[in-house]
Design an enzyme around this catalytic site. Structure first.
Site, PDB file in Angstrom:
ATOM      1  CE1 TYR A   1      25.152  25.496  47.798  1.00  0.00           C
ATOM      2  CE2 TYR A   1      23.036  25.875  48.885  1.00  0.00           C
ATOM      3  CZ  TYR A   1      24.388  25.571  48.955  1.00  0.00           C
ATOM      4  OH  TYR A   1      24.971  25.334  50.178  1.00  0.00           O
TER       5      TYR A   1
ATOM      6  CE  LYS B   1      26.963  21.461  49.586  1.00  0.00           C
ATOM      7  NZ  LYS B   1      28.445  21.478  49.837  1.00  0.00           N
TER       8      LYS B   1
ATOM      9  CB  THR C   1      23.231  23.054  52.494  1.00  0.00           C
ATOM     10  OG1 THR C   1      22.076  23.861  52.686  1.00  0.00           O
ATOM     11  CG2 THR C   1      23.094  22.390  51.130  1.00  0.00           C
TER      12      THR C   1
HETATM   13  P1  NAD Z   1      31.738  30.296  50.320  1.00  0.00           P
HETATM   14  O1  NAD Z   1      31.110  30.507  49.001  1.00  0.00           O
HETATM   15  O2  NAD Z   1      31.918  31.457  51.249  1.00  0.00           O
HETATM   16  O3  NAD Z   1      33.200  29.666  50.125  1.00  0.00           O
HETATM   17  C1  NAD Z   1      33.458  28.625  49.221  1.00  0.00           C
HETATM   18  C2  NAD Z   1      34.962  28.449  49.099  1.00  0.00           C
HETATM   19  O4  NAD Z   1      35.205  27.369  48.177  1.00  0.00           O
HETATM   20  C3  NAD Z   1      35.682  29.676  48.532  1.00  0.00           C
HETATM   21  O5  NAD Z   1      36.860  29.925  49.269  1.00  0.00           O
HETATM   22  C4  NAD Z   1      35.997  29.274  47.098  1.00  0.00           C
HETATM   23  O6  NAD Z   1      37.168  29.903  46.591  1.00  0.00           O
HETATM   24  C5  NAD Z   1      36.188  27.775  47.239  1.00  0.00           C
HETATM   25  N1  NAD Z   1      35.943  27.051  45.978  1.00  0.00           N
HETATM   26  C6  NAD Z   1      34.865  27.200  45.152  1.00  0.00           C
HETATM   27  N2  NAD Z   1      35.019  26.400  44.069  1.00  0.00           N
HETATM   28  C7  NAD Z   1      36.185  25.728  44.240  1.00  0.00           C
HETATM   29  C8  NAD Z   1      36.867  24.736  43.486  1.00  0.00           C
HETATM   30  N3  NAD Z   1      36.393  24.292  42.314  1.00  0.00           N
HETATM   31  N4  NAD Z   1      38.035  24.254  43.967  1.00  0.00           N
HETATM   32  C9  NAD Z   1      38.548  24.691  45.153  1.00  0.00           C
HETATM   33  N5  NAD Z   1      37.950  25.641  45.893  1.00  0.00           N
HETATM   34  C10 NAD Z   1      36.778  26.135  45.456  1.00  0.00           C
HETATM   35  O7  NAD Z   1      30.895  29.142  51.015  1.00  0.00           O
HETATM   36  P2  NAD Z   1      30.554  28.914  52.556  1.00  0.00           P
HETATM   37  O8  NAD Z   1      29.359  29.712  52.896  1.00  0.00           O
HETATM   38  O9  NAD Z   1      31.786  29.061  53.346  1.00  0.00           O
HETATM   39  O10 NAD Z   1      30.113  27.385  52.528  1.00  0.00           O
HETATM   40  C11 NAD Z   1      31.058  26.351  52.740  1.00  0.00           C
HETATM   41  C12 NAD Z   1      30.354  25.004  52.632  1.00  0.00           C
HETATM   42  O11 NAD Z   1      29.324  24.928  53.598  1.00  0.00           O
HETATM   43  C13 NAD Z   1      29.686  24.773  51.262  1.00  0.00           C
HETATM   44  O12 NAD Z   1      29.890  23.432  50.909  1.00  0.00           O
HETATM   45  C14 NAD Z   1      28.222  25.061  51.524  1.00  0.00           C
HETATM   46  O13 NAD Z   1      27.399  24.307  50.665  1.00  0.00           O
HETATM   47  C15 NAD Z   1      28.095  24.607  52.974  1.00  0.00           C
HETATM   48  N6  NAD Z   1      27.046  25.287  53.751  1.00  0.00           N
HETATM   49  C16 NAD Z   1      26.967  26.644  53.774  1.00  0.00           C
HETATM   50  C17 NAD Z   1      26.004  27.251  54.569  1.00  0.00           C
HETATM   51  C18 NAD Z   1      25.899  28.762  54.661  1.00  0.00           C
HETATM   52  O14 NAD Z   1      24.954  29.269  55.262  1.00  0.00           O
HETATM   53  N7  NAD Z   1      26.836  29.525  54.139  1.00  0.00           N
HETATM   54  C19 NAD Z   1      25.106  26.480  55.299  1.00  0.00           C
HETATM   55  C20 NAD Z   1      25.223  25.088  55.248  1.00  0.00           C
HETATM   56  C21 NAD Z   1      26.198  24.501  54.481  1.00  0.00           C
END
Ligand code: NAD
Ligand code: TYD
Length: 353
Positions: free
Chosen positions: A158, A162, A132
């Protein structure tokens, strides 16, 4: 085969669904199914033999070793994380556990698998870590957008967790020679986003006649990217990114939170008018988030220069698509809001596990 973690979450599920629209290559999808994981989102793939779903915690080394030995993936795409800043403020332990310890455990399992490959397999292997822009901290209005060389300055549990995971990935490349790639993306929006994040929460609350809670003065700035564009950037980086490098991903769409909420209300006023008044009438200002980062902005020129990537959606087209999707898929939001998607996990997934 590729191994995806977190493929039942918002971005991971969009990535896997998009993957199968463009590729025959099988996917092993590793997800713990926390509150944020929704197996129902993957319904179009439930009978697809090329999609193997494993309900596994990325902190479980034994289970990961078994998956790597069985499927021998050529690449890992690591999406799994605890991802919500407000939750990290109330309960940081899960964030350190999954984002730091989980990433460490996954790196070690991947390294073990990688060490069993021949020279060509080792050179072709990729570990792509999805991160992120929040690791860079907060910008003032006059600052330049974050570039790949901006120093890390995370402010929330958070973003700190990360940042820790990003450093581990970097070290596994420099120390062990693992072919890693890291992407640092700005705020995503689009279909299947859990309605705890700004955009789906505002749409859901607006339609339910609930208040639209704007934190603080509503002037915090986020740089928004449609999730499909994030997925296309990840595919490009996986295919052609230089190993050991990091790539910032963003859409040059800086918006103040209040502007986003106003635009959402206007779109809903057009497509689902209220009996009287505007959805804007539901806006309420609430106490600010502690340590609330003021502004994020991404300079994505490296990705464009090196890999030719550009987002396909503008904020206007992406947001209109997103509002349309939530209006057409209200059952998905209702299942999440009522917790029925958890029952779906128990009744459908547990039987298969
Ligand atoms: P989300 O919270 O919607 O989904 C996270 C997923 O990870 C879920 O399906 C959850 O069940 C799974 N998970 C959590 N802990 C786990 C574990 N210990 N073992 C296995 N699975 C596990 O998140 P998202 O918004 O889809 O984000 C996905 C990635 O992208 C993350 O790494 C986040 O940091 C990154 N990201 C998100 C955004 C955003 O705007 N949402 C922006 C940039 C980066
Ligand atoms: P969010 O979607 O939680 O993403 P992040 O905190 O990772 O950027 O929040 C986006 C912005 O919207 C952030 O500045 C906080 C603000 N916000 C609200 O004003 N009200 C809300 O109810 C939520 C969830 C967020």
């Amino acid at each position: 085969m590729i191994l995806v973690t977190g493929g039942a979450g918002f971005i991971g599920a969009n990535f896997v669904l998009d993957w199968f629209r463009q590729s025959d290559e099988p996917v092993v999808n590793v997800d713990k199914l926390t509150y944020a994981g929704n197996y129902g989102t993957l319904k179009p793939l439930h009978d697809n033999p090329r999609h193997v779903f494993a309900r596994v915690d990325i902190c479980d080394r034994t289970a990961l070793d078994t998956l790597f030995a069985e499927h021998r993936p050529r690449a890992v795409l690591h999406f799994a994380a605890e991802s919500h800043v407000d939750r990290s403020i109330h309960g940081p332990a899960d964030f350190v556990q999954t984002n730091v310890i989980g990433t460490f455990t996954l790196l070690e399992a991947a390294r073990q698998h990688w060490s069993t490959l021949d020279a060509a397999g080792q050179a072709a292997f990729r570990f792509l870590h999805v991160s992120t822009d929040e690791v860079f901290g907060s910008l003032s209005a006059a600052d330049q957008p974050f570039s790949e060389t901006t120093p890390y300055a995370p402010n929330s549990p958070y973003s700190a967790s990360k940042a820790g995971s990003d450093h581990l990935v970097r070290a596994w490349h420099h120390t062990y020679g693992m072919p890693t790639l890291t992407t640092n993306c700005s705020n995503n929006y689009g279909p299947y986003q859990f309605p705890e994040k700004l955009i789906p929460l505002m749409i859901a609350n607006a339609l339910a006649g609930e208040p639209l809670p704007v934190y603080g003065d509503g002037q915090n700035v986020r740089d928004w990217l449609y999730v499909g564009d994030h997925c296309s950037a990840i595919r490009e980086v996986l295919a052609r990114g230089r190993v050991g490098e990091t790539y910032n991903v963003g859409g040059w769409n800086e918006k103040k939170n209040l502007e986003v909420v106003h635009t959402l209300c206007d779109l809903l006023d057009q497509s689902r008018p209220k009996a009287a008044g505007s959805y804007r009438d539901q806006i309420t200002y609430v106490k600010d988030r502690p340590g609330h980062d003021r502004r994020y902005a991404i300079d994505a020129r490296k990705l464009e220069r090196e890999l030719g990537w550009k987002p396909a959606e503008t904020f206007e087209t992406g947001l209109a698509k997103t509002v349309r999707w939530y209006l057409d898929n209200q059952h998905w939001v209702d299942e999440v809001a009522s917790g029925d998607y958890r029952k779906w996990v128990e009744t459908n997934y547990a039987r298969r596990a």
